[in-house]
Motif scaffolding. Structure first.
Motif, PDB file in Angstrom:
ATOM      1  N   SER A  71       0.823  -1.208   0.000  1.00 26.38           N
ATOM      2  CA  SER A  71       0.000   0.000   0.000  1.00 26.38           C
ATOM      3  C   SER A  71       0.859   1.260   0.000  1.00 26.38           C
ATOM      4  O   SER A  71       2.046   1.225   0.333  1.00 26.38           O
ATOM      5  N   SER A  72       0.227   2.367  -0.360  1.00 28.65           N
ATOM      6  CA  SER A  72       0.863   3.684  -0.229  1.00 28.65           C
ATOM      7  C   SER A  72       0.369   4.402   1.022  1.00 28.65           C
ATOM      8  O   SER A  72       0.543   5.614   1.163  1.00 28.65           O
ATOM      9  N   CYS A  73      -0.246   3.659   1.938  1.00 30.07           N
ATOM     10  CA  CYS A  73      -0.751   4.221   3.192  1.00 30.07           C
ATOM     11  C   CYS A  73       0.354   4.997   3.909  1.00 30.07           C
ATOM     12  O   CYS A  73       1.462   4.484   4.090  1.00 30.07           O
ATOM     13  N   PRO A  74       0.096   6.228   4.336  1.00 30.17           N
ATOM     14  CA  PRO A  74       1.119   6.993   5.061  1.00 30.17           C
ATOM     15  C   PRO A  74       1.537   6.296   6.357  1.00 30.17           C
ATOM     16  O   PRO A  74       0.698   5.719   7.055  1.00 30.17           O
ATOM     17  N   VAL A  75       2.827   6.370   6.653  1.00 32.44           N
ATOM     18  CA  VAL A  75       3.372   5.780   7.875  1.00 32.44           C
ATOM     19  C   VAL A  75       4.208   6.826   8.602  1.00 32.44           C
ATOM     20  O   VAL A  75       5.098   7.439   8.004  1.00 32.44           O
ATOM     21  N   ILE A  76       3.897   7.038   9.875  1.00 34.12           N
ATOM     22  CA  ILE A  76       4.713   7.907  10.727  1.00 34.12           C
ATOM     23  C   ILE A  76       5.396   7.023  11.758  1.00 34.12           C
ATOM     24  O   ILE A  76       4.732   6.311  12.513  1.00 34.12           O
ATOM     25  N   ILE A  77       6.718   7.051  11.768  1.00 35.30           N
ATOM     26  CA  ILE A  77       7.475   6.288  12.756  1.00 35.30           C
ATOM     27  C   ILE A  77       7.511   7.075  14.061  1.00 35.30           C
ATOM     28  O   ILE A  77       7.824   8.266  14.072  1.00 35.30           O
ATOM     29  N   VAL A  78       7.173   6.403  15.160  1.00 35.82           N
ATOM     30  CA  VAL A  78       7.218   7.005  16.497  1.00 35.82           C
ATOM     31  C   VAL A  78       8.094   6.093  17.347  1.00 35.82           C
ATOM     32  O   VAL A  78       7.688   4.984  17.697  1.00 35.82           O
ATOM     33  N   THR A  79       9.303   6.533  17.672  1.00 32.87           N
ATOM     34  CA  THR A  79      10.260   5.621  18.278  1.00 32.87           C
ATOM     35  C   THR A  79      11.277   6.338  19.148  1.00 32.87           C
ATOM     36  O   THR A  79      11.504   7.541  18.996  1.00 32.87           O
ATOM     37  N   ALA A  80      11.882   5.580  20.048  1.00 35.47           N
ATOM     38  CA  ALA A  80      12.969   6.111  20.872  1.00 35.47           C
ATOM     39  C   ALA A  80      14.284   6.152  20.103  1.00 35.47           C
ATOM     40  O   ALA A  80      15.256   6.741  20.564  1.00 35.47           O
ATOM     41  N   ARG A  81      14.314   5.532  18.937  1.00 35.41           N
ATOM     42  CA  ARG A  81      15.534   5.518  18.129  1.00 35.41           C
ATOM     43  C   ARG A  81      15.594   6.801  17.306  1.00 35.41           C
ATOM     44  O   ARG A  81      15.058   6.877  16.206  1.00 35.41           O
ATOM     45  N   GLY A  82      16.252   7.822  17.872  1.00 40.65           N
ATOM     46  CA  GLY A  82      16.240   9.135  17.250  1.00 40.65           C
ATOM     47  C   GLY A  82      17.511   9.514  16.528  1.00 40.65           C
ATOM     48  O   GLY A  82      17.644  10.653  16.077  1.00 40.65           O
ATOM     49  N   ALA A  83      18.456   8.574  16.388  1.00 41.99           N
ATOM     50  CA  ALA A  83      19.711   8.889  15.707  1.00 41.99           C
ATOM     51  C   ALA A  83      19.447   9.213  14.241  1.00 41.99           C
ATOM     52  O   ALA A  83      18.509   8.696  13.631  1.00 41.99           O
ATOM     53  N   VAL A  84      20.283  10.062  13.674  1.00 43.56           N
ATOM     54  CA  VAL A  84      20.076  10.482  12.291  1.00 43.56           C
ATOM     55  C   VAL A  84      20.105   9.291  11.344  1.00 43.56           C
ATOM     56  O   VAL A  84      19.377   9.256  10.344  1.00 43.56           O
ATOM     57  N   GLU A  85      20.922   8.277  11.658  1.00 45.45           N
ATOM     58  CA  GLU A  85      20.986   7.097  10.793  1.00 45.45           C
ATOM     59  C   GLU A  85      19.635   6.384  10.739  1.00 45.45           C
ATOM     60  O   GLU A  85      19.214   5.903   9.679  1.00 45.45           O
ATOM     61  N   ASP A  86      18.953   6.316  11.881  1.00 44.18           N
ATOM     62  CA  ASP A  86      17.635   5.682  11.913  1.00 44.18           C
ATOM     63  C   ASP A  86      16.610   6.510  11.143  1.00 44.18           C
ATOM     64  O   ASP A  86      15.755   5.970  10.432  1.00 44.18           O
ATOM     65  N   ARG A  87      16.693   7.830  11.281  1.00 44.49           N
ATOM     66  CA  ARG A  87      15.767   8.699  10.554  1.00 44.49           C
ATOM     67  C   ARG A  87      15.959   8.548   9.047  1.00 44.49           C
ATOM     68  O   ARG A  87      14.992   8.443   8.288  1.00 44.49           O
ATOM     69  N   LEU A  88      17.227   8.564   8.632  1.00 45.49           N
ATOM     70  CA  LEU A  88      17.521   8.402   7.208  1.00 45.49           C
ATOM     71  C   LEU A  88      17.004   7.064   6.696  1.00 45.49           C
ATOM     72  O   LEU A  88      16.424   6.980   5.608  1.00 45.49           O
ATOM     73  N   GLN A  89      17.226   6.018   7.488  1.00 41.08           N
ATOM     74  CA  GLN A  89      16.747   4.698   7.088  1.00 41.08           C
ATOM     75  C   GLN A  89      15.229   4.675   6.988  1.00 41.08           C
ATOM     76  O   GLN A  89      14.657   4.091   6.064  1.00 41.08           O
ATOM     77  N   GLY A  90      14.565   5.330   7.943  1.00 39.25           N
ATOM     78  CA  GLY A  90      13.109   5.372   7.914  1.00 39.25           C
ATOM     79  C   GLY A  90      12.570   6.041   6.667  1.00 39.25           C
ATOM     80  O   GLY A  90      11.680   5.512   5.987  1.00 39.25           O
ATOM     81  N   PHE A  91      13.123   7.201   6.332  1.00 42.41           N
ATOM     82  CA  PHE A  91      12.659   7.899   5.134  1.00 42.41           C
ATOM     83  C   PHE A  91      13.021   7.117   3.872  1.00 42.41           C
ATOM     84  O   PHE A  91      12.253   7.073   2.909  1.00 42.41           O
TER      85      PHE A  91
END
Length: 225
Positions: A71-91
């Motif tokens: 699906s193209s359903c929007p996903v917002i990650i809500v997590t304690a993993r706030g490192a930039v590497e995790d953010r980049l991986q999420g996007f």
């Protein structure tokens, strides 16, 4: 009524998000792990998913991959993993936004509402076009008038965040938190330098189609028509 699927193994956090979202007018269903989320997702067909990463069994990355395949359903990650590497991986894997814990539940609701207002400029799930500027979130490629614009990883992430929040004033602190990470201890001058370089890279993008505007004393805004 739009449905939000909250995927969160911490019962207290799940209940908090559920209460605030329901107060804002959403129907909310909760899944406590990745398996439950993926089993519910096809039947629920939610308008949006709030996804924790550190889940028992199948983790959030696996859930995100599977949701993106279906699906193209929007996903917002809500997590304690706030490192930039995790953010980049999420996007990179297709998340629409990234909220680090601890969070303000009112902000989470505001982000949900903002993401659900966003589809006007979406051509396909991970492609956004503003005039001759095209940003492909899947391939992480930016083009202007059909020409590929090379960007350093940090500049790509900053531009991507601005593109995902058009016509919205973003403070330097917000940009630092979401692009550089909560643990970044440098000054906000890094934002100004990066914006300057992005503007130089996008100099062929016509100003009547859009531009990155400096909001004096606050931060920046991606102005688009």
């Amino acid at each position: 009524m739009q449905t939000v699927l909250v995927v969160e193994d911490d019962h207290s956090i799940a209940l908090l998000l559920k209460a605030y979202l329901e107060h804002a007018g959403f129907q909310v269903l909760v899944a406590a792990d990745g398996e439950e989320a993926l089993s519910k997702f096809p039947d629920i067909n939610p308008a949006l998913v709030l996804l924790d990463l550190m889940l028992p069994g199948k983790d959030g990355w696996t859930v995100l991959d599977e949701v993106r395949r279906q699906s193209s359903c929007p996903v917002i990650i809500v997590t304690a993993r706030g490192a930039v590497e995790d953010r980049l991986q999420g996007f990179k894997q297709g998340a629409d936004d990234y909220v680090p814990k601890p969070f303000d539940p009112d902000e989470v609701v505001a982000r949900v509402e903002a993401v659900l207002r966003r589809p006007a400029h979406l051509i396909e799930p991970e492609l956004v076009r503003y005039g001759t500027l095209v940003v492909n979130f899947t391939s992480r490629v930016v083009t202007v008038k059909g020409k590929t614009i090379p960007l350093a990883p940090r500049h790509w992430e900053l531009l991507a965040f601005l593109v995902r929040h058009p016509n919205q004033v973003l403070t330097r602190d917000q940009l630092l938190d979401h692009v550089w990470g909560m643990d970044y201890d440098g000054g906000d001058r890094a934002v100004d330098v990066s914006v300057k370089r992005i503007r130089q890279s996008l100099q062929e993008w016509p100003a009547n189609e859009g531009e990155i505007v400096t909001i004096r004393g606050k931060g920046y805004l991606l102005r688009v028509l």
